[in-house]
Design a protein around this motif. Structure first.
Motif, PDB file in Angstrom:
ATOM      1  N   ALA A 123      39.595  25.725  39.288  1.00  0.00           N
ATOM      2  CA  ALA A 123      38.208  26.060  38.957  1.00  0.00           C
ATOM      3  C   ALA A 123      37.375  26.265  40.219  1.00  0.00           C
ATOM      4  O   ALA A 123      36.583  27.210  40.308  1.00  0.00           O
ATOM      5  CB  ALA A 123      37.590  24.961  38.098  1.00  0.00           C
ATOM      6  N   LEU A 124      37.562  25.414  41.219  1.00  0.00           N
ATOM      7  CA  LEU A 124      36.807  25.553  42.460  1.00  0.00           C
ATOM      8  C   LEU A 124      37.305  26.732  43.290  1.00  0.00           C
ATOM      9  O   LEU A 124      36.526  27.367  43.997  1.00  0.00           O
ATOM     10  CB  LEU A 124      36.875  24.265  43.272  1.00  0.00           C
ATOM     11  N   ARG A 125      38.618  27.034  43.210  1.00  0.00           N
ATOM     12  CA  ARG A 125      39.116  28.227  43.897  1.00  0.00           C
ATOM     13  C   ARG A 125      38.483  29.476  43.300  1.00  0.00           C
ATOM     14  O   ARG A 125      38.158  30.432  44.014  1.00  0.00           O
ATOM     15  CB  ARG A 125      40.643  28.311  43.804  1.00  0.00           C
ATOM     16  N   THR A 126      38.292  29.471  41.984  1.00  0.00           N
ATOM     17  CA  THR A 126      37.638  30.600  41.325  1.00  0.00           C
ATOM     18  C   THR A 126      36.215  30.772  41.841  1.00  0.00           C
ATOM     19  O   THR A 126      35.788  31.882  42.173  1.00  0.00           O
ATOM     20  CB  THR A 126      37.607  30.387  39.804  1.00  0.00           C
ATOM     21  N   ALA A 127      35.483  29.661  41.916  1.00  0.00           N
ATOM     22  CA  ALA A 127      34.109  29.715  42.413  1.00  0.00           C
ATOM     23  C   ALA A 127      34.067  30.218  43.856  1.00  0.00           C
ATOM     24  O   ALA A 127      33.197  31.006  44.235  1.00  0.00           O
ATOM     25  CB  ALA A 127      33.460  28.335  42.309  1.00  0.00           C
ATOM     26  N   HIS A 128      35.024  29.772  44.658  1.00  0.00           N
ATOM     27  CA  HIS A 128      35.110  30.206  46.061  1.00  0.00           C
ATOM     28  C   HIS A 128      35.307  31.725  46.145  1.00  0.00           C
ATOM     29  O   HIS A 128      34.630  32.407  46.921  1.00  0.00           O
ATOM     30  CB  HIS A 128      36.276  29.478  46.729  1.00  0.00           C
ATOM     31  N   GLU A 129      36.216  32.247  45.343  1.00  0.00           N
ATOM     32  CA  GLU A 129      36.496  33.682  45.383  1.00  0.00           C
ATOM     33  C   GLU A 129      35.334  34.494  44.815  1.00  0.00           C
ATOM     34  O   GLU A 129      35.073  35.619  45.264  1.00  0.00           O
ATOM     35  CB  GLU A 129      37.781  33.992  44.622  1.00  0.00           C
ATOM     36  N   LEU A 130      34.605  33.950  43.853  1.00  0.00           N
ATOM     37  CA  LEU A 130      33.440  34.657  43.328  1.00  0.00           C
ATOM     38  C   LEU A 130      32.357  34.791  44.394  1.00  0.00           C
ATOM     39  O   LEU A 130      31.678  35.830  44.482  1.00  0.00           O
ATOM     40  CB  LEU A 130      32.886  33.924  42.100  1.00  0.00           C
ATOM     41  N   VAL A 131      32.197  33.753  45.200  1.00  0.00           N
ATOM     42  CA  VAL A 131      31.234  33.836  46.296  1.00  0.00           C
ATOM     43  C   VAL A 131      31.684  34.885  47.308  1.00  0.00           C
ATOM     44  O   VAL A 131      30.881  35.691  47.793  1.00  0.00           O
ATOM     45  CB  VAL A 131      31.062  32.466  46.977  1.00  0.00           C
ATOM     46  N   ALA A 132      32.986  34.877  47.637  1.00  0.00           N
ATOM     47  CA  ALA A 132      33.516  35.876  48.574  1.00  0.00           C
ATOM     48  C   ALA A 132      33.288  37.289  48.041  1.00  0.00           C
ATOM     49  O   ALA A 132      32.903  38.204  48.795  1.00  0.00           O
ATOM     50  CB  ALA A 132      35.001  35.630  48.817  1.00  0.00           C
ATOM     51  N   ALA A 133      33.502  37.472  46.743  1.00  0.00           N
ATOM     52  CA  ALA A 133      33.274  38.788  46.138  1.00  0.00           C
ATOM     53  C   ALA A 133      31.802  39.169  46.195  1.00  0.00           C
ATOM     54  O   ALA A 133      31.455  40.323  46.471  1.00  0.00           O
ATOM     55  CB  ALA A 133      33.764  38.784  44.693  1.00  0.00           C
ATOM     56  N   GLN A 155      31.422  46.275  50.750  1.00  0.00           N
ATOM     57  CA  GLN A 155      32.836  46.249  51.105  1.00  0.00           C
ATOM     58  C   GLN A 155      33.614  46.105  49.792  1.00  0.00           C
ATOM     59  O   GLN A 155      34.067  45.027  49.414  1.00  0.00           O
ATOM     60  CB  GLN A 155      33.123  45.088  52.065  1.00  0.00           C
ATOM     61  N   THR A 156      33.748  47.229  49.088  1.00  0.00           N
ATOM     62  CA  THR A 156      34.243  47.162  47.717  1.00  0.00           C
ATOM     63  C   THR A 156      35.717  46.781  47.632  1.00  0.00           C
ATOM     64  O   THR A 156      36.137  46.134  46.669  1.00  0.00           O
ATOM     65  CB  THR A 156      34.016  48.509  47.011  1.00  0.00           C
ATOM     66  N   GLN A 157      36.516  47.190  48.603  1.00  0.00           N
ATOM     67  CA  GLN A 157      37.932  46.821  48.576  1.00  0.00           C
ATOM     68  C   GLN A 157      38.092  45.309  48.713  1.00  0.00           C
ATOM     69  O   GLN A 157      38.880  44.687  47.978  1.00  0.00           O
ATOM     70  CB  GLN A 157      38.688  47.540  49.691  1.00  0.00           C
ATOM     71  N   ALA A 158      37.342  44.700  49.632  1.00  0.00           N
ATOM     72  CA  ALA A 158      37.391  43.250  49.799  1.00  0.00           C
ATOM     73  C   ALA A 158      36.864  42.547  48.551  1.00  0.00           C
ATOM     74  O   ALA A 158      37.391  41.501  48.143  1.00  0.00           O
ATOM     75  CB  ALA A 158      36.583  42.837  51.017  1.00  0.00           C
ATOM     76  N   ALA A 159      35.822  43.117  47.934  1.00  0.00           N
ATOM     77  CA  ALA A 159      35.269  42.521  46.717  1.00  0.00           C
ATOM     78  C   ALA A 159      36.285  42.547  45.579  1.00  0.00           C
ATOM     79  O   ALA A 159      36.461  41.555  44.860  1.00  0.00           O
ATOM     80  CB  ALA A 159      34.007  43.265  46.306  1.00  0.00           C
ATOM     81  N   LEU A 195      37.966  39.356  43.619  1.00  0.00           N
ATOM     82  CA  LEU A 195      37.878  39.223  42.161  1.00  0.00           C
ATOM     83  C   LEU A 195      39.263  39.097  41.534  1.00  0.00           C
ATOM     84  O   LEU A 195      39.438  38.362  40.548  1.00  0.00           O
ATOM     85  CB  LEU A 195      37.130  40.420  41.583  1.00  0.00           C
ATOM     86  N   ASP A 196      40.246  39.785  42.094  1.00  0.00           N
ATOM     87  CA  ASP A 196      41.616  39.639  41.587  1.00  0.00           C
ATOM     88  C   ASP A 196      42.113  38.206  41.792  1.00  0.00           C
ATOM     89  O   ASP A 196      42.761  37.615  40.910  1.00  0.00           O
ATOM     90  CB  ASP A 196      42.552  40.621  42.295  1.00  0.00           C
ATOM     91  N   GLU A 242      34.960  38.117  34.754  1.00  0.00           N
ATOM     92  CA  GLU A 242      34.920  39.473  34.203  1.00  0.00           C
ATOM     93  C   GLU A 242      33.508  40.062  34.271  1.00  0.00           C
ATOM     94  O   GLU A 242      33.333  41.257  34.519  1.00  0.00           O
ATOM     95  CB  GLU A 242      35.423  39.473  32.760  1.00  0.00           C
ATOM     96  N   THR A 243      32.505  39.227  34.070  1.00  0.00           N
ATOM     97  CA  THR A 243      31.123  39.699  34.193  1.00  0.00           C
ATOM     98  C   THR A 243      30.820  40.114  35.629  1.00  0.00           C
ATOM     99  O   THR A 243      30.190  41.153  35.870  1.00  0.00           O
ATOM    100  CB  THR A 243      30.148  38.599  33.746  1.00  0.00           C
ATOM    101  N   ALA A 244      31.278  39.306  36.585  1.00  0.00           N
ATOM    102  CA  ALA A 244      31.053  39.643  37.993  1.00  0.00           C
ATOM    103  C   ALA A 244      31.747  40.942  38.377  1.00  0.00           C
ATOM    104  O   ALA A 244      31.248  41.710  39.210  1.00  0.00           O
ATOM    105  CB  ALA A 244      31.552  38.500  38.877  1.00  0.00           C
TER     106      ALA A 244
END
Length: 406
Positions: A143-153, A161-165, A169-170, A189-191
């Motif tokens: 759950a926290l890894r998900t939050a971390h990646e959402l911030v990065a996105a 930087q759409t490729q990095a985003a 998200l993946d 999915e919303t993000a």
């Protein structure tokens, strides 16, 4: 810790707020109050959640520093979600240090993530990026890894930087599946919709069409001279000239760019830049002055030349000229862009996020309310603002922050 508290904590960790409340709803001891507060936050009752967490923090004894710090972190997250940007970030940092010192690295990382999300929200992307790089997501639960990646996105999206985003998200999708929390999967999915939704309009050769963020990124890195009406910048191949504080010059640049490869009559330029209905000699004199200033600002990128009926813009080292315009035109686009997240904002929080004075933001909100574009809830200090349903929607490109080339 008794079995009911343990069971309630496990239910919350899996996203089952109702299951947690069934176990602790009638209890008023400190651990139960904290769990009830988190459960109410998950159910969307943020006012009640905040009150319960404050009560829990007071109920924990002086020797229970970790428990109190966890309450502070939960309260900080509620403040962020409710757009209470006045909530003191120093308290969150103090709580993070307590958790780190006592070996609770998971909740310390969560505290850091909440702080980073606040930085992204108010456009301080450089600080957010540095703080995110200092966090290692590998040992965190899904759950926290998900939050971390959402911030990065989120950071990558704001930097175009759409490729990095998309890569972030993946990774967030994979972590959300591992967490098996439906609400978290829905948040990812919303993000992700921002990458597949039109972000701006391209105006060129008298025609216009919508662009995705990926197409905006490609346009700004191309050899086209772009007059960006979202950020009030003129750029070409990574070189940017900001006209954000020069509205008259930007109005002239946009008008000339929209007419390219043709010219624009002096009367039209006066009407667009000075809002003058009838051009007199004073208007024409002022136009000559402002055109001279525009030439100085754009030297190296474009040339502004006089024609028989007015002026024309021609690129230097570029083959095309295009205008990048918001999907929804009008004043106060940045305010609408923040309200487009669907959350209820106070005027003071908007002022912090926009780095503007509260009076300026309040005037913008009153103007938008008069146009039926925003609506308010509550009164006095409890008053909150939300966007009304719009035929289009404000682009993320209107949010403040550094330029993609920075």
């Amino acid at each position: 810790m008794d079995s009911l508290i343990t069971a309630a904590a496990r239910a919350l960790a899996s996203g089952d707020a109702l299951g947690a409340l069934k176990r602790v709803a009638l209890r008023d001891d400190a651990p139960a109050l904290a769990l009830r507060g988190i459960a109410m936050a998950q159910l969307g009752d943020l006012v009640r959640a905040k009150a319960l967490l404050k009560s829990a923090a007071r109920a924990f004894g002086p020797r229970e520093a970790v428990a109190r710090a966890r309450c502070v972190v939960a309260e900080a997250e509620i403040a962020l979600v409710s757009r209470d940007l006045i909530w003191p970030p120093k308290a969150l940092e103090s709580a993070r240090r307590v958790l780190e010192a006592h070996g609770d690295r998971v909740n310390a990382a969560h505290a850091g993530n909440v702080a980073i999300r606040r930085l992204v929200l108010i456009g301080r992307l450089d600080e957010a990026e540095r703080a995110l790089a200092a966090l290692d997501p590998a040992p965190l639960p899904p759950a926290l890894r998900t939050a971390h990646e959402l911030v990065a996105a989120g950071i990558a999206v704001r930097r175009l930087q759409t490729q990095a985003a998309r890569a972030a998200l993946d990774r967030a999708r994979l972590s959300a599946r591992a967490a098996a929390i439906p609400a978290l999967t829905a948040e990812v999915e919303t993000a992700a919709l921002v990458l597949d939704t039109p972000a701006a309009r391209l105006i060129s050769h008298g025609r216009e069409h919508p662009l995705l963020l990926t197409e905006v990124e490609a346009l700004l890195s191309s050899s086209t001279l772009v007059v960006d009406a979202c950020r009030h910048v003129v750029w070409n191949a990574g070189t940017a000239v900001s006209l954000a504080t020069r509205p008259v010059l930007f109005a002239l640049a946009r008008t000339l760019a929209e007419a390219w490869p043709g010219d624009v009559a002096r009367g039209t330029l006066i009407a667009r830049a000075f809002r003058g209905k009838h051009a007199d000699e004073s208007h024409r004199a002022r136009l000559r002055v402002e055109i001279g200033r525009l030439r100085a600002e754009l030297r190296g990128l474009a040339e502004v030349s006089a024609t028989k009926r007015g002026f024309a813009l021609s690129p230097r080292g570029a083959r095309e000229i295009a205008v990048l315009a918001p999907l929804v035109e009008g004043a106060h686009g940045a305010v609408l862009a923040f309200l487009a997240d669907g959350e209820a904002w106070s005027s003071s929080a908007l002022a912090i996020a926009l780095a503007a004075s509260p009076r300026t933001v309040q005037r913008a909100l009153d103007s938008l309310a008069g146009e039926g574009k925003v609506q308010s809830l509550g009164r006095g200090r409890a008053r909150r603002w939300m966007s009304a349903p719009l035929p289009g929607f404000p682009t993320i490109l209107l949010l403040p922050g550094p330029l993609p080339s920075d």
